[in-house]
Write an enzyme that holds these catalytic residues in place. Structure first.
Site, PDB file in Angstrom:
ATOM      1  N   CYS A  93      21.074  48.129  36.063  1.00 29.29           N
ATOM      2  CA  CYS A  93      20.450  48.590  34.821  1.00 29.29           C
ATOM      3  C   CYS A  93      19.769  49.965  34.958  1.00 29.29           C
ATOM      4  CB  CYS A  93      19.481  47.523  34.337  1.00 29.29           C
ATOM      5  SG  CYS A  93      19.334  47.445  32.562  1.00 29.29           S
ATOM      6  N   ARG A 127      19.191  48.421  20.732  1.00 28.51           N
ATOM      7  CA  ARG A 127      19.429  47.896  22.071  1.00 28.51           C
ATOM      8  C   ARG A 127      20.659  47.003  22.072  1.00 28.51           C
ATOM      9  NH1 ARG A 127      15.343  49.172  25.207  1.00 28.51           N
ATOM     10  NH2 ARG A 127      16.093  47.859  26.899  1.00 28.51           N
ATOM     11  N   HIS A 194      22.173  41.600  34.660  1.00 30.45           N
ATOM     12  CA  HIS A 194      21.094  40.975  35.429  1.00 30.45           C
ATOM     13  C   HIS A 194      20.968  39.566  34.890  1.00 30.45           C
ATOM     14  CE1 HIS A 194      18.857  42.018  31.832  1.00 30.45           C
ATOM     15  NE2 HIS A 194      19.272  43.256  31.979  1.00 30.45           N
TER      16      HIS A 194
HETATM   17  N1  GLN Z   1      16.443  52.934  30.085  1.00 32.59           N
HETATM   18  C1  GLN Z   1      17.017  51.669  30.051  1.00 32.59           C
HETATM   19  C2  GLN Z   1      17.581  51.271  28.682  1.00 32.59           C
HETATM   20  O1  GLN Z   1      18.652  51.670  28.450  1.00 32.59           O
HETATM   21  C3  GLN Z   1      16.370  50.600  30.729  1.00 32.59           C
HETATM   22  C4  GLN Z   1      17.368  49.586  31.088  1.00 32.59           C
HETATM   23  C5  GLN Z   1      16.703  48.491  31.791  1.00 32.59           C
HETATM   24  O2  GLN Z   1      16.616  48.524  33.024  1.00 32.59           O
HETATM   25  N2  GLN Z   1      16.212  47.582  30.990  1.00 32.59           N
HETATM   26  O3  GLN Z   1      16.974  50.560  27.895  1.00 32.59           O
END
Ligand code: GLN
Length: 250
Positions: A93, A127, A194
């Site tokens: 991530c 998101r 994850h």
């Molecule tokens: N900057 C990231 C995002 O795209 C963080 C991702 C994560 O590790 N949750 O939201």
């Protein structure tokens, strides 16, 4: 065998069961008679290429990423040399994003990355959240599934010719439209998955362990002795069903 693991920025990038991934590697190594030596590599610490058989970098939100981005780019050469020398690497991530060329946030700010992975990430307005199922082929002819969970605003665009970790069966993946998830360079794997990744994908944990052992011994990756993975396989099956039923959603 003593396996040397370098865990990058555990104090900053540690959401999403990242420690759990290491716990799985430790247990699966111990069951094969190997010991995992985990060194935390933080902001002030130097990274010596070749000193670790596996590098691990976890997930974090934009705020935590911003705190380590400059330091990480300073370690970029050492990371690239380590991977070129056959060390394994798992990036999840936020860590996966910053091992590309960089991350552009919603406010236009740019966090530089190390460029290990041939990609760039741009934050979107919404998101991408949900269960994911991937199909991948890390070894030619061996098709396997990976089940996981994603939660990211960043859209990661692979360069043409870059090798993804897998193809999205259900979920969003790197960017929500290409059908690709993650990236692979040698024994380095980056992924958005994850939730946690290794406990319910035991074959992937063993693939990574085999690559790690190959660096430690200097030999080719060997097949590890099978373990009783009934529970882990059931966990993957349940997660795969959930990905099918719910998939990714905005
Ligand atoms: N900057 C990231 C995002 O795209 C963080 C991702 C994560 O590790 N949750 O939201």
């Amino acid at each position: 065998m003593r396996i040397r693991v370098g865990h990058l920025y555990p104090d900053y990038l540690n959401i999403y069961a990242d420690r759990g991934n290491i716990a799985v590697l430790r247990r699966r190594a111990e069951l094969r008679g190997h010991e995992l030596d985990v060194e935390s590599i933080g902001l002030p610490d130097a990274l010596e290429p070749g000193a670790h058989d596996l590098l691990y970098i976890g997930g974090g939100q934009d705020r935590e990423q911003a705190l380590i981005a400059d330091d990480l780019t300073g370690k970029g050469d050492a990371i690239a040399k380590a991977v070129a020398g056959g060390a394994a690497l798992l990036a999840v991530c936020g860590g996966y994003q910053l091992l590309g060329r960089g991350y552009r946030g919603r406010d236009g700010s740019f966090m530089p990355g190390t460029g290990l992975f041939p990609h760039e990430t741009v934050a979107g307005t919404d998101r991408m959240i949900g269960d994911v199922l991937l199909e991948c082929e890390l070894e030619p002819g061996e098709r396997r599934l990976i089940a996981g969970f994603e939660n990211h605003a960043g859209r990661t665009l692979l360069d043409p010719g870059a090798v993804p970790l897998g193809r999205v069966v259900y979920g969003f993946g790197n960017d929500g439209f290409s059908g690709f998830e993650g990236c692979r360079v040698g024994r380095a794997i980056g992924t958005y998955l994850h939730g946690p990744l290794l406990p319910r994908n035991p074959w992937l944990a063993d693939w990574l362990l085999a690559q790690t052992l190959a660096h430690a011994t200097g030999a080719d990756p060997a097949r590890l002795s099978p373990l009783d993975d009934d529970l882990e396989i059931e966990a993957q099956r349940v997660a795969a069903e959930r990905a099918k039923a719910r998939g990714g959603r905005r």
